[in-house]
Write a protein that holds these residues in place. Structure first.
Motif, PDB file in Angstrom:
ATOM      1  N   ALA A  32      24.047 -42.803  17.215  1.00 31.76           N
ATOM      2  CA  ALA A  32      24.809 -41.617  17.627  1.00 31.76           C
ATOM      3  C   ALA A  32      24.924 -41.492  19.142  1.00 31.76           C
ATOM      4  CB  ALA A  32      24.159 -40.365  17.047  1.00 31.76           C
ATOM      5  N   GLN A  33      24.177 -42.314  19.880  1.00 32.97           N
ATOM      6  CA  GLN A  33      24.209 -42.274  21.349  1.00 32.97           C
ATOM      7  C   GLN A  33      25.347 -43.174  21.836  1.00 32.97           C
ATOM      8  OE1 GLN A  33      23.551 -40.646  24.072  1.00 32.97           O
ATOM      9  NE2 GLN A  33      21.403 -41.102  24.592  1.00 32.97           N
ATOM     10  N   LYS A  34      26.448 -42.560  22.289  1.00 31.64           N
ATOM     11  CA  LYS A  34      27.640 -43.296  22.703  1.00 31.64           C
ATOM     12  C   LYS A  34      27.496 -43.769  24.147  1.00 31.64           C
ATOM     13  CE  LYS A  34      29.419 -42.134  18.738  1.00 31.64           C
ATOM     14  NZ  LYS A  34      29.469 -43.115  17.627  1.00 31.64           N
ATOM     15  N   LEU A  35      27.781 -45.030  24.393  1.00 34.09           N
ATOM     16  CA  LEU A  35      27.600 -45.603  25.724  1.00 34.09           C
ATOM     17  C   LEU A  35      28.507 -44.959  26.772  1.00 34.09           C
ATOM     18  CD1 LEU A  35      27.284 -49.424  24.909  1.00 34.09           C
ATOM     19  CD2 LEU A  35      25.451 -47.761  25.296  1.00 34.09           C
ATOM     20  N   LEU A  36      29.674 -44.507  26.359  1.00 30.22           N
ATOM     21  CA  LEU A  36      30.608 -43.882  27.311  1.00 30.22           C
ATOM     22  C   LEU A  36      30.355 -42.392  27.488  1.00 30.22           C
ATOM     23  CD1 LEU A  36      33.955 -45.680  26.390  1.00 30.22           C
ATOM     24  CD2 LEU A  36      32.336 -46.192  28.232  1.00 30.22           C
ATOM     25  N   ASP A  37      29.358 -41.873  26.778  1.00 26.43           N
ATOM     26  CA  ASP A  37      29.019 -40.458  26.896  1.00 26.43           C
ATOM     27  C   ASP A  37      27.525 -40.281  26.646  1.00 26.43           C
ATOM     28  OD1 ASP A  37      29.279 -37.696  27.170  1.00 26.43           O
ATOM     29  OD2 ASP A  37      29.777 -37.406  25.042  1.00 26.43           O
ATOM     30  N   LEU A  38      26.723 -40.970  27.468  1.00 27.58           N
ATOM     31  CA  LEU A  38      25.274 -40.945  27.270  1.00 27.58           C
ATOM     32  C   LEU A  38      24.708 -39.546  27.504  1.00 27.58           C
ATOM     33  CD1 LEU A  38      24.283 -44.291  29.028  1.00 27.58           C
ATOM     34  CD2 LEU A  38      24.154 -43.798  26.579  1.00 27.58           C
ATOM     35  N   GLN A  39      23.933 -39.090  26.526  1.00 22.11           N
ATOM     36  CA  GLN A  39      23.347 -37.762  26.591  1.00 22.11           C
ATOM     37  C   GLN A  39      21.892 -37.838  27.041  1.00 22.11           C
ATOM     38  OE1 GLN A  39      25.317 -34.776  25.708  1.00 22.11           O
ATOM     39  NE2 GLN A  39      26.713 -36.469  26.190  1.00 22.11           N
ATOM     40  N   GLY A  61      20.273 -32.398  26.790  1.00 24.25           N
ATOM     41  CA  GLY A  61      21.700 -32.246  26.547  1.00 24.25           C
ATOM     42  C   GLY A  61      22.462 -32.468  27.836  1.00 24.25           C
ATOM     43  N   GLY A  62      23.725 -32.710  27.738  1.00 19.74           N
ATOM     44  CA  GLY A  62      24.513 -32.988  28.919  1.00 19.74           C
ATOM     45  C   GLY A  62      24.384 -34.443  29.338  1.00 19.74           C
ATOM     46  N   GLU A  63      24.989 -34.786  30.440  1.00 21.27           N
ATOM     47  CA  GLU A  63      25.061 -36.172  30.903  1.00 21.27           C
ATOM     48  C   GLU A  63      23.676 -36.717  31.252  1.00 21.27           C
ATOM     49  OE1 GLU A  63      27.741 -38.790  34.084  1.00 21.27           O
ATOM     50  OE2 GLU A  63      27.374 -36.644  34.441  1.00 21.27           O
ATOM     51  N   LEU A  64      23.419 -37.968  30.828  1.00 21.82           N
ATOM     52  CA  LEU A  64      22.160 -38.629  31.150  1.00 21.82           C
ATOM     53  C   LEU A  64      22.175 -39.071  32.606  1.00 21.82           C
ATOM     54  CD1 LEU A  64      19.442 -39.843  30.265  1.00 21.82           C
ATOM     55  CD2 LEU A  64      20.690 -41.910  29.591  1.00 21.82           C
ATOM     56  N   LYS A  65      21.180 -38.605  33.381  1.00 21.65           N
ATOM     57  CA  LYS A  65      21.091 -38.955  34.795  1.00 21.65           C
ATOM     58  C   LYS A  65      19.703 -39.485  35.117  1.00 21.65           C
ATOM     59  CE  LYS A  65      24.564 -35.566  36.249  1.00 21.65           C
ATOM     60  NZ  LYS A  65      24.880 -34.444  37.179  1.00 21.65           N
ATOM     61  N   ARG A  68      21.795 -39.371  39.572  1.00 23.77           N
ATOM     62  CA  ARG A  68      22.965 -40.224  39.378  1.00 23.77           C
ATOM     63  C   ARG A  68      23.157 -40.529  37.893  1.00 23.77           C
ATOM     64  NH1 ARG A  68      21.003 -44.779  43.564  1.00 23.77           N
ATOM     65  NH2 ARG A  68      19.280 -44.586  42.055  1.00 23.77           N
ATOM     66  N   PRO A  69      24.398 -40.622  37.417  1.00 23.68           N
ATOM     67  CA  PRO A  69      24.639 -40.956  36.012  1.00 23.68           C
ATOM     68  C   PRO A  69      24.045 -42.318  35.659  1.00 23.68           C
ATOM     69  CG  PRO A  69      26.637 -40.132  37.053  1.00 23.68           C
ATOM     70  CD  PRO A  69      25.649 -40.345  38.166  1.00 23.68           C
ATOM     71  N   VAL A  70      23.397 -42.382  34.506  1.00 20.44           N
ATOM     72  CA  VAL A  70      22.854 -43.652  34.013  1.00 20.44           C
ATOM     73  C   VAL A  70      23.968 -44.408  33.302  1.00 20.44           C
ATOM     74  CG1 VAL A  70      21.245 -44.718  32.388  1.00 20.44           C
ATOM     75  CG2 VAL A  70      20.511 -42.784  33.810  1.00 20.44           C
ATOM     76  N   ILE A  71      24.085 -45.684  33.639  1.00 23.57           N
ATOM     77  CA  ILE A  71      25.148 -46.514  33.057  1.00 23.57           C
ATOM     78  C   ILE A  71      24.516 -47.739  32.401  1.00 23.57           C
ATOM     79  CG2 ILE A  71      27.195 -47.917  33.533  1.00 23.57           C
ATOM     80  CD1 ILE A  71      27.731 -46.083  35.928  1.00 23.57           C
TER      81      ILE A  71
END
Length: 286
Positions: free
Chosen positions: A228-235, A239-243, A248-251
């Motif tokens: 359920a963890q989408k690579l283009l929308d990492l949570q 909740g919210g964007e994974l940083k 910084r956003p995790v990629i």
């Protein structure tokens, strides 16, 4: 021409076939310190530590190929737990001395798969067979200020490993000695599952925040959560964007692989984690 025919043909010349010197190979499977002792927090970019309680590996069809194209295969398929220590895999005797290339298969348990080390339950074998998992891992992850999380994760790897480089000396395959035994090891590099890049071992970071963010209300991480963890929308955990720790956003970088979820990313990352004699990388042939 067989040796017997050659003997008859060359009898008048007083020659005979020289006996071929032979040796044998014995193979073990190991997860090394990674599966047995875990990974401390200083190795992770995001400060987690990981300890496995199970690390099940399903593999078989160990094959040697000589320079002339002769192949010798040790039939059979095993499911073992390398968290508990090194496990005997297979062996081959009566091999002509010399260099042989190495191959083996990683795939889900079959009906005839053996559980030789006594550390794998029939229930776990059935679960892996049902879901097509070649790897099943359980354990605990800890991060200061965050808490203790458990994981029960399976990954459906189907891969034929071929042309393995020898991690001891960087040459191809192994050398079977005359009248002696070559010891070989299939080494599982469990750290691959925590990589944040595919297609390279250079510049990777080990990360776990994205795993933890998929946990259920009991802080348990499962394949369903990872899917359920989408690579283009990492949570993230809250909740919210994974940083990361610096905001910084995790990629996660998939390279050329068409993966969309964390479960797919990890499955691809561990396809080539089975090496020969430590760090010897094998070519993946599906």
């Amino acid at each position: 021409m067989t040796c017997g025919v050659a003997l008859a043909a060359m009898a008048l010349a007083g020659t005979a076939c020289e006996p071929v010197a032979e040796g044998e190979v014995r193979v073990t499977v190991s997860g090394g310190d990674g599966t047995q002792r875990g990974y401390p927090s200083h190795l992770f970019q995001d400060g987690w530590s990981v300890q496995f309680t199970k690390y099940l590996v399903s593999l078989g069809d160990f094959t040697l190929t000589s320079a002339s194209g002769e192949t010798r295969t040790a039939p059979g398929h095993l499911l073992v737990d390398v968290q508990k220590g090194d496990v005997p895999f297979t062996g081959l005797k009566g091999l002509p001395a010399g260099r042989w290339s190495v191959g083996f298969r990683v795939g889900p348990p079959r009906e005839d798969t053996k559980l030789p080390d006594g550390n794998v339950s029939a229930e776990d074998a059935a679960l892996m067979r049902e879901h097509g998992y070649s790897y099943w891992v359980e354990g605990v992850a800890v991060k200061a200020g965050v808490g203790v999380y458990t994981f029960r994760m399976g990954f459906p790897v189907h891969a034929r490993m071929v042309d393995c480089v020898n991690g001891v000396d960087g040459t191809l395959g192994i050398v079977v000695p005359e009248n002696s035994v070559a010891e070989a090891e299939v080494t599982i590099h469990a750290e691959h599952m925590f990589y944040d890049r595919l297609g390279t071992h250079r510049g990777v970071q080990l990360r776990f925040d994205a795993f933890a963010a998929t946990a259920d209300g009991n802080k348990v991480i499962t394949p369903e959560g990872l899917a359920a963890q989408k690579l283009l929308d990492l949570q993230g955990l809250g909740g919210g964007e994974l940083k990361d720790g610096e905001g910084r956003p995790v990629i996660y970088e998939p390279g050329a692989y068409p993966v969309r979820t964390l479960q797919e990313f990890i499955t691809q990352s561990i396809v080539d984690q089975a090496h020969l004699n430590g760090g010897g990388v094998c070519t993946v042939a599906h």
